[in-house]
Write an enzyme that holds these catalytic residues in place. Sequence first.
Site, short mmCIF file in Angstrom:
data_model
loop_
_atom_site.label_atom_id
_atom_site.label_comp_id
_atom_site.label_asym_id
_atom_site.label_seq_id
_atom_site.Cartn_x
_atom_site.Cartn_y
_atom_site.Cartn_z
N ASN A 11 2.56 12.36 -28.32
CA ASN A 11 1.67 13.45 -27.72
C ASN A 11 2.85 14.64 -27.72
OD1 ASN A 11 0.42 15.23 -26.30
ND2 ASN A 11 -0.19 13.89 -24.44
N LYS A 13 2.36 17.75 -26.46
CA LYS A 13 1.97 18.41 -25.54
C LYS A 13 2.14 20.12 -26.16
CE LYS A 13 2.63 14.74 -22.16
NZ LYS A 13 2.97 14.42 -20.63
N HIS A 101 -6.70 13.49 -21.11
CA HIS A 101 -5.38 13.40 -20.42
C HIS A 101 -5.41 13.74 -19.07
CE1 HIS A 101 -1.29 13.72 -20.20
NE2 HIS A 101 -0.98 12.84 -21.11
N GLU A 103 -3.34 15.74 -17.47
CA GLU A 103 -2.97 17.06 -17.56
C GLU A 103 -4.06 17.84 -17.68
OE1 GLU A 103 0.34 16.85 -20.41
OE2 GLU A 103 1.34 15.69 -18.75
N GLU A 175 -2.43 5.74 -18.34
CA GLU A 175 -1.25 6.47 -18.05
C GLU A 175 -1.38 6.67 -16.76
OE1 GLU A 175 0.38 8.98 -21.61
OE2 GLU A 175 -1.30 10.16 -20.61
N GLY A 181 6.19 11.79 -17.09
CA GLY A 181 7.28 12.71 -16.99
C GLY A 181 8.33 12.70 -16.30
N SER A 220 6.46 7.86 -19.19
CA SER A 220 8.17 7.70 -19.28
C SER A 220 8.37 6.40 -20.09
CB SER A 220 8.68 7.45 -17.55
OG SER A 220 8.47 8.72 -17.12
#
Length: 260
Positions: A11, A13, A101, A103, A175, A181, A220
Amino acid sequence: MSKRTPLIVANWKMNKTTVEAVLLMQDILNRLNPGEMDSHEVVVCPPFIDLKQVATVIEYDRSEVRLGAQDVHWRPDGAYTGAISVRMLAAVGCRFCIVGHSERRQMFREGDQEVAWKLEALLDGGIAPILCVGEPAEVRERGRRAAEDFVLQQVKAALSTVDTALAAKLAVAYEPIWSIGTGAAATPEDAQRMAAAIRDCLRQLFGDVAERLRILYGGSLNVGNVAMFAPQPDLDGGLIGGASLDAQAFSQMVQLWRDQ
Ligand code: 13P
Protein backbone atom coordinates in the site's frame (compact mmCIF):
# COMPACT_ATOMS: atom_id res chain seq x y z
CA MET A 1 0.52 -26.42 5.01
CA SER A 2 -2.20 -23.85 4.47
CA LYS A 3 -4.54 -24.37 1.53
CA ARG A 4 -4.49 -20.64 0.95
CA THR A 5 -2.10 -18.87 -1.42
CA PRO A 6 -0.26 -16.18 0.56
CA LEU A 7 -1.10 -12.63 -0.44
CA ILE A 8 1.45 -9.84 0.01
CA VAL A 9 0.07 -6.36 -0.62
CA ALA A 10 1.97 -3.08 -0.99
CA ASN A 11 0.00 0.00 0.00
CA TRP A 12 1.92 3.01 -1.29
CA LYS A 13 -0.62 5.41 0.27
CA MET A 14 -0.20 9.05 -0.85
CA ASN A 15 3.37 8.62 -2.08
CA LYS A 16 5.04 8.79 -5.51
CA THR A 17 4.42 10.92 -8.56
CA THR A 18 3.79 8.92 -11.70
CA VAL A 19 7.46 8.98 -12.74
CA GLU A 20 8.53 7.89 -9.27
CA ALA A 21 5.89 5.16 -9.22
CA VAL A 22 7.10 3.77 -12.55
CA LEU A 23 10.69 3.68 -11.29
CA LEU A 24 9.68 1.99 -8.03
CA MET A 25 7.58 -0.61 -9.87
CA GLN A 26 10.45 -1.37 -12.24
CA ASP A 27 12.84 -1.70 -9.33
CA ILE A 28 10.48 -4.09 -7.50
CA LEU A 29 9.96 -6.23 -10.61
CA ASN A 30 13.73 -6.42 -11.21
CA ARG A 31 14.18 -7.78 -7.71
CA LEU A 32 11.25 -10.19 -7.51
CA ASN A 33 12.08 -13.68 -8.59
CA PRO A 34 9.43 -14.73 -11.15
CA GLY A 35 9.37 -18.18 -9.48
CA GLU A 36 8.06 -16.48 -6.37
CA MET A 37 4.81 -15.73 -8.10
CA ASP A 38 3.93 -19.42 -8.51
CA SER A 39 3.30 -19.87 -4.82
CA HIS A 40 2.40 -16.32 -3.82
CA GLU A 41 0.21 -13.50 -4.97
CA VAL A 42 1.77 -10.04 -4.85
CA VAL A 43 -0.38 -6.92 -5.20
CA VAL A 44 0.79 -3.33 -5.56
CA CYS A 45 -1.62 -0.49 -4.73
CA PRO A 46 -0.33 2.87 -6.04
CA PRO A 47 -2.25 6.16 -5.90
CA PHE A 48 -5.09 6.41 -8.46
CA ILE A 49 -3.16 8.77 -10.71
CA ASP A 50 -0.29 6.26 -11.08
CA LEU A 51 -2.40 3.17 -11.81
CA LYS A 52 -2.29 3.30 -15.60
CA GLN A 53 1.47 3.74 -15.87
CA VAL A 54 2.19 1.14 -13.21
CA ALA A 55 -0.13 -1.27 -15.07
CA THR A 56 1.92 -0.67 -18.23
CA VAL A 57 5.17 -1.49 -16.41
CA ILE A 58 3.68 -4.74 -15.07
CA GLU A 59 2.33 -5.67 -18.49
CA TYR A 60 5.60 -4.90 -20.28
CA ASP A 61 7.44 -7.12 -17.81
CA ARG A 62 4.83 -9.87 -18.28
CA SER A 63 4.80 -10.05 -14.52
CA GLU A 64 2.25 -11.89 -12.40
CA VAL A 65 2.22 -9.01 -9.91
CA ARG A 66 -1.36 -7.73 -9.58
CA LEU A 67 -2.56 -4.18 -9.58
CA GLY A 68 -4.73 -2.87 -6.76
CA ALA A 69 -6.32 0.44 -5.76
CA GLN A 70 -6.40 2.03 -2.32
CA ASP A 71 -10.04 3.07 -2.36
CA VAL A 72 -13.14 3.31 -4.54
CA HIS A 73 -16.55 4.95 -4.62
CA TRP A 74 -19.62 2.72 -4.46
CA ARG A 75 -21.65 4.52 -7.13
CA PRO A 76 -21.24 3.32 -10.75
CA ASP A 77 -20.95 6.86 -12.15
CA GLY A 78 -22.41 10.34 -11.77
CA ALA A 79 -21.82 13.68 -10.07
CA TYR A 80 -19.34 12.63 -7.37
CA THR A 81 -16.49 15.09 -7.78
CA GLY A 82 -13.10 13.56 -7.14
CA ALA A 83 -14.38 9.99 -6.87
CA ILE A 84 -13.34 6.88 -8.83
CA SER A 85 -15.71 4.01 -9.65
CA VAL A 86 -15.25 0.24 -9.73
CA ARG A 87 -15.66 0.24 -13.51
CA MET A 88 -12.82 2.77 -13.87
CA LEU A 89 -10.55 0.63 -11.71
CA ALA A 90 -11.41 -2.51 -13.66
CA ALA A 91 -10.74 -0.74 -16.97
CA VAL A 92 -7.23 0.17 -15.89
CA GLY A 93 -6.52 -3.43 -14.82
CA CYS A 94 -7.13 -3.44 -11.06
CA ARG A 95 -7.91 -6.85 -9.66
CA PHE A 96 -7.86 -5.80 -6.00
CA CYS A 97 -8.94 -2.80 -3.95
CA ILE A 98 -8.30 -1.88 -0.33
CA VAL A 99 -11.47 -0.84 1.44
CA GLY A 100 -12.08 0.61 4.90
CA HIS A 101 -8.45 1.45 5.64
CA SER A 102 -8.23 3.08 9.07
CA GLU A 103 -6.78 6.22 7.49
CA ARG A 104 -9.96 6.55 5.41
CA ARG A 105 -12.14 5.76 8.40
CA GLN A 106 -10.38 8.26 10.67
CA MET A 107 -9.24 11.10 8.41
CA PHE A 108 -12.04 10.96 5.86
CA ARG A 109 -14.76 9.98 8.29
CA GLU A 110 -15.80 6.85 6.45
CA GLY A 111 -18.25 4.76 8.43
CA ASP A 112 -19.23 1.11 8.37
CA GLN A 113 -22.07 1.85 5.96
CA GLU A 114 -19.80 3.38 3.31
CA VAL A 115 -17.36 0.52 3.75
CA ALA A 116 -20.16 -2.02 3.21
CA TRP A 117 -21.37 -0.20 0.08
CA LYS A 118 -17.87 -0.09 -1.38
CA LEU A 119 -17.33 -3.74 -0.66
CA GLU A 120 -20.56 -4.72 -2.34
CA ALA A 121 -19.79 -2.56 -5.40
CA LEU A 122 -16.35 -4.16 -5.72
CA LEU A 123 -17.68 -7.71 -5.47
CA ASP A 124 -20.41 -6.93 -8.01
CA GLY A 125 -17.79 -5.47 -10.35
CA GLY A 126 -15.42 -8.44 -10.07
CA ILE A 127 -12.65 -6.70 -8.08
CA ALA A 128 -11.39 -8.48 -4.96
CA PRO A 129 -11.81 -6.29 -1.86
CA ILE A 130 -9.19 -6.23 0.88
CA LEU A 131 -11.26 -5.23 3.88
CA CYS A 132 -9.23 -3.46 6.58
CA VAL A 133 -10.24 -3.69 10.21
CA GLY A 134 -8.39 -2.79 13.40
CA GLU A 135 -8.82 -1.23 16.80
CA PRO A 136 -7.44 2.12 18.02
CA ALA A 137 -5.00 2.33 20.94
CA GLU A 138 -7.64 3.37 23.45
CA VAL A 139 -9.66 0.23 22.75
CA ARG A 140 -6.60 -2.02 22.96
CA GLU A 141 -5.77 -0.46 26.32
CA ARG A 142 -9.03 -1.92 27.62
CA GLY A 143 -7.71 -5.38 26.85
CA ARG A 144 -7.70 -8.13 24.27
CA ARG A 145 -11.40 -8.87 24.61
CA ALA A 146 -12.36 -5.24 23.92
CA ALA A 147 -10.08 -5.20 20.86
CA GLU A 148 -11.67 -8.40 19.56
CA ASP A 149 -15.21 -7.07 20.06
CA PHE A 150 -14.31 -3.88 18.20
CA VAL A 151 -12.72 -5.70 15.26
CA LEU A 152 -15.45 -8.33 14.91
CA GLN A 153 -18.08 -5.63 14.93
CA GLN A 154 -16.28 -4.00 11.97
CA VAL A 155 -16.12 -7.34 10.14
CA LYS A 156 -19.82 -8.01 10.65
CA ALA A 157 -20.85 -4.47 9.71
CA ALA A 158 -18.98 -4.74 6.41
CA LEU A 159 -19.88 -8.31 5.51
CA SER A 160 -23.25 -9.30 6.92
CA THR A 161 -25.07 -8.50 3.69
CA VAL A 162 -22.49 -10.10 1.39
CA ASP A 163 -23.66 -13.09 -0.61
CA THR A 164 -21.72 -16.28 0.20
CA ALA A 165 -21.36 -16.99 -3.52
CA LEU A 166 -19.36 -13.76 -3.94
CA ALA A 167 -17.45 -13.94 -0.66
CA ALA A 168 -14.71 -16.23 -1.97
CA LYS A 169 -12.90 -13.25 -3.52
CA LEU A 170 -12.58 -11.41 -0.28
CA ALA A 171 -9.52 -10.86 1.91
CA VAL A 172 -9.50 -9.28 5.38
CA ALA A 173 -6.54 -7.33 6.74
CA TYR A 174 -6.17 -6.92 10.48
CA GLU A 175 -4.35 -3.63 10.99
CA PRO A 176 -4.41 -2.40 14.59
CA ILE A 177 -4.32 1.39 14.30
CA TRP A 178 -1.68 1.77 17.00
CA SER A 179 0.72 -0.34 14.93
CA ILE A 180 0.44 1.59 11.66
CA GLY A 181 3.55 3.60 10.86
CA THR A 182 4.68 3.51 14.50
CA GLY A 183 7.33 0.79 14.42
CA ALA A 184 5.32 -1.02 17.12
CA ALA A 185 3.93 -4.08 15.31
CA ALA A 186 1.53 -6.41 17.08
CA THR A 187 3.15 -9.58 18.33
CA PRO A 188 2.73 -12.48 15.88
CA GLU A 189 0.81 -14.36 18.59
CA ASP A 190 -1.61 -11.50 19.10
CA ALA A 191 -2.09 -11.09 15.35
CA GLN A 192 -2.74 -14.83 15.06
CA ARG A 193 -5.27 -14.75 17.88
CA MET A 194 -7.16 -11.93 16.21
CA ALA A 195 -6.95 -13.64 12.81
CA ALA A 196 -8.42 -16.81 14.32
CA ALA A 197 -11.28 -14.78 15.83
CA ILE A 198 -11.88 -13.12 12.45
CA ARG A 199 -11.93 -16.52 10.74
CA ASP A 200 -14.47 -17.80 13.26
CA CYS A 201 -16.64 -14.80 12.47
CA LEU A 202 -16.21 -15.49 8.71
CA ARG A 203 -17.30 -19.10 9.34
CA GLN A 204 -20.48 -17.86 10.98
CA LEU A 205 -21.14 -15.63 7.97
CA PHE A 206 -20.01 -17.84 5.09
CA GLY A 207 -19.59 -21.41 6.37
CA ASP A 208 -16.82 -23.44 4.74
CA VAL A 209 -15.91 -20.60 2.36
CA ALA A 210 -14.14 -19.04 5.37
CA GLU A 211 -11.37 -21.64 5.10
CA ARG A 212 -10.44 -20.23 1.69
CA LEU A 213 -10.45 -16.54 2.64
CA ARG A 214 -7.13 -14.89 3.24
CA ILE A 215 -6.50 -12.95 6.42
CA LEU A 216 -3.56 -10.56 6.40
CA TYR A 217 -1.73 -8.69 9.10
CA GLY A 218 -0.63 -5.07 8.60
CA GLY A 219 1.12 -2.52 10.80
CA SER A 220 4.88 -1.82 10.93
CA LEU A 221 5.79 -4.97 9.03
CA ASN A 222 9.43 -4.89 7.99
CA VAL A 223 12.31 -7.10 6.91
CA GLY A 224 13.15 -7.82 10.53
CA ASN A 225 9.76 -9.06 11.71
CA VAL A 226 7.86 -10.44 8.70
CA ALA A 227 9.25 -13.98 9.03
CA MET A 228 7.65 -14.31 12.47
CA PHE A 229 4.17 -13.65 11.11
CA ALA A 230 4.35 -16.05 8.17
CA PRO A 231 4.12 -19.35 10.11
CA GLN A 232 0.98 -18.34 12.03
CA PRO A 233 -1.80 -20.70 10.89
CA ASP A 234 -4.51 -18.08 10.30
CA LEU A 235 -2.27 -15.41 8.76
CA ASP A 236 -2.11 -15.66 4.99
CA GLY A 237 -0.08 -12.60 4.13
CA GLY A 238 0.75 -9.00 4.88
CA LEU A 239 -0.42 -5.50 4.05
CA ILE A 240 2.72 -3.39 3.93
CA GLY A 241 2.85 0.41 4.03
CA GLY A 242 6.16 2.20 4.62
CA ALA A 243 8.43 -0.74 3.82
CA SER A 244 6.72 -1.27 0.44
CA LEU A 245 8.18 2.04 -0.78
CA ASP A 246 11.64 0.46 -0.65
CA ALA A 247 12.03 -2.01 -3.52
CA GLN A 248 14.76 -3.97 -1.82
CA ALA A 249 12.89 -4.27 1.48
CA PHE A 250 9.60 -5.16 -0.18
CA SER A 251 11.03 -7.85 -2.47
CA GLN A 252 12.96 -9.29 0.46
CA MET A 253 9.77 -9.41 2.54
CA VAL A 254 7.98 -11.33 -0.23
CA GLN A 255 10.83 -13.81 -0.23
CA LEU A 256 10.94 -14.06 3.57
CA TRP A 257 7.23 -14.86 3.67
CA ARG A 258 7.72 -17.54 1.04
CA ASP A 259 10.65 -19.13 2.82
CA GLN A 260 8.66 -19.80 5.99
P1 13P B 1 2.96 0.59 7.79
O1 13P B 1 3.49 -0.69 7.21
O2 13P B 1 3.69 1.80 7.28
O3 13P B 1 2.87 0.53 9.27
O4 13P B 1 1.48 0.76 7.23
C1 13P B 1 0.59 -0.28 7.35
C2 13P B 1 -0.61 0.03 6.55
O5 13P B 1 -1.40 0.90 6.92
C3 13P B 1 -0.81 -0.69 5.30
O6 13P B 1 -2.08 -0.48 4.79
